[in-house]
Scaffold this motif. Structure first.
Motif, short mmCIF file in Angstrom:
data_model
loop_
_atom_site.label_atom_id
_atom_site.label_comp_id
_atom_site.label_asym_id
_atom_site.label_seq_id
_atom_site.Cartn_x
_atom_site.Cartn_y
_atom_site.Cartn_z
N ASN A 45 0.84 -1.20 0.00
CA ASN A 45 0.00 0.00 0.00
C ASN A 45 0.87 1.24 0.00
OD1 ASN A 45 -2.53 -1.38 0.22
ND2 ASN A 45 -2.10 -1.71 2.37
N TYR A 46 0.59 2.15 -0.93
CA TYR A 46 1.33 3.40 -1.03
C TYR A 46 0.40 4.59 -0.89
CZ TYR A 46 5.23 0.78 -3.07
OH TYR A 46 6.27 -0.10 -3.28
N ASN A 47 0.86 5.62 -0.19
CA ASN A 47 0.22 6.92 -0.21
C ASN A 47 0.81 7.67 -1.41
OD1 ASN A 47 -1.34 6.70 2.22
ND2 ASN A 47 0.58 6.80 3.33
N HIS A 48 0.00 8.43 -2.11
CA HIS A 48 0.39 9.08 -3.35
C HIS A 48 0.37 10.59 -3.17
CE1 HIS A 48 -0.81 9.86 -7.84
NE2 HIS A 48 0.45 10.18 -7.61
N TYR A 49 1.46 11.24 -3.55
CA TYR A 49 1.59 12.70 -3.46
C TYR A 49 2.04 13.23 -4.81
CZ TYR A 49 1.40 11.76 1.50
OH TYR A 49 1.01 11.32 2.73
N THR A 50 1.53 14.40 -5.18
CA THR A 50 1.95 15.05 -6.42
C THR A 50 2.39 16.48 -6.12
OG1 THR A 50 -0.27 15.86 -6.94
CG2 THR A 50 0.33 13.69 -7.83
N SER A 51 3.28 16.98 -6.99
CA SER A 51 3.75 18.36 -6.87
C SER A 51 4.19 18.81 -8.26
CB SER A 51 4.91 18.45 -5.87
OG SER A 51 5.26 19.79 -5.63
N SER A 52 4.47 20.10 -8.39
CA SER A 52 4.96 20.64 -9.66
C SER A 52 6.32 21.29 -9.44
CB SER A 52 3.99 21.68 -10.22
OG SER A 52 2.76 21.07 -10.55
N ALA A 53 7.24 20.99 -10.35
CA ALA A 53 8.57 21.60 -10.32
C ALA A 53 8.48 23.00 -10.95
CB ALA A 53 9.56 20.73 -11.07
N ASP A 55 9.75 24.14 -13.57
CA ASP A 55 9.55 24.14 -15.02
C ASP A 55 8.16 23.68 -15.43
OD1 ASP A 55 9.60 21.39 -14.70
OD2 ASP A 55 11.31 21.05 -16.03
N GLY A 56 7.29 23.40 -14.44
CA GLY A 56 5.92 22.96 -14.72
C GLY A 56 5.75 21.46 -14.77
N SER A 57 6.84 20.71 -14.68
CA SER A 57 6.75 19.25 -14.69
C SER A 57 6.01 18.76 -13.44
CB SER A 57 8.14 18.62 -14.71
OG SER A 57 8.84 18.96 -15.86
N VAL A 58 5.10 17.83 -13.63
CA VAL A 58 4.39 17.23 -12.51
C VAL A 58 5.19 16.01 -12.05
CG1 VAL A 58 2.28 16.07 -11.77
CG2 VAL A 58 2.16 18.06 -13.28
N VAL A 59 5.45 15.93 -10.75
CA VAL A 59 6.17 14.80 -10.19
C VAL A 59 5.23 14.03 -9.28
CG1 VAL A 59 8.43 15.89 -10.37
CG2 VAL A 59 7.10 16.20 -8.29
N GLN A 60 5.47 12.72 -9.19
CA GLN A 60 4.62 11.85 -8.38
C GLN A 60 5.49 11.07 -7.41
OE1 GLN A 60 1.21 10.02 -10.42
NE2 GLN A 60 2.35 10.49 -12.29
N LEU A 61 5.05 11.01 -6.17
CA LEU A 61 5.78 10.33 -5.12
C LEU A 61 4.83 9.34 -4.45
CD1 LEU A 61 8.32 10.12 -3.33
CD2 LEU A 61 7.39 12.01 -1.98
N TYR A 62 5.23 8.07 -4.41
CA TYR A 62 4.47 7.03 -3.75
C TYR A 62 5.27 6.56 -2.55
CZ TYR A 62 1.60 6.79 -7.96
OH TYR A 62 0.76 7.09 -9.01
N ILE A 63 4.69 6.69 -1.37
CA ILE A 63 5.38 6.35 -0.13
C ILE A 63 4.61 5.23 0.56
CG2 ILE A 63 6.17 7.20 2.11
CD1 ILE A 63 6.25 10.01 0.86
#
Length: 70
Positions: A45-53, A55-63
């Motif tokens: 099971n992962y919690n999912h987080y998103t953010s923008s750099a 330059d506008g790139s969307v990044v995704q982090l699964y913890i």
């Protein structure tokens, strides 16, 4: 400490990072992160987080859900 910029630098073109851990481990998020719908992958099971750099790139982090978000 994980920021959108640092995640962008260490990932491939998918801009996605999975973090595994256990109780007692902590990941600190730096900057503006939004929690999204979680994910189950290979029985984990992962919690999912998103953010923008910058330059506008969307990044995704699964913890992994055993890891504390600091």
């Amino acid at each position: 400490m994980v920021s959108a910029e640092s995640l962008l630098k260490i990932t491939d073109n998918n801009n996605t990072l999975y973090v595994r851990g256990e109780n007692g481990d902590t990941v600190t998020l730096n900057g503006n992160w939004e929690q999204a719908e979680g994910l189950v992958a290979n029985g984990v099971n992962y919690n999912h987080y998103t953010s923008s750099a910058a330059d506008g790139s969307v990044v995704q982090l699964y913890i992994e859900d055993d890891v504390t978000i600091g």
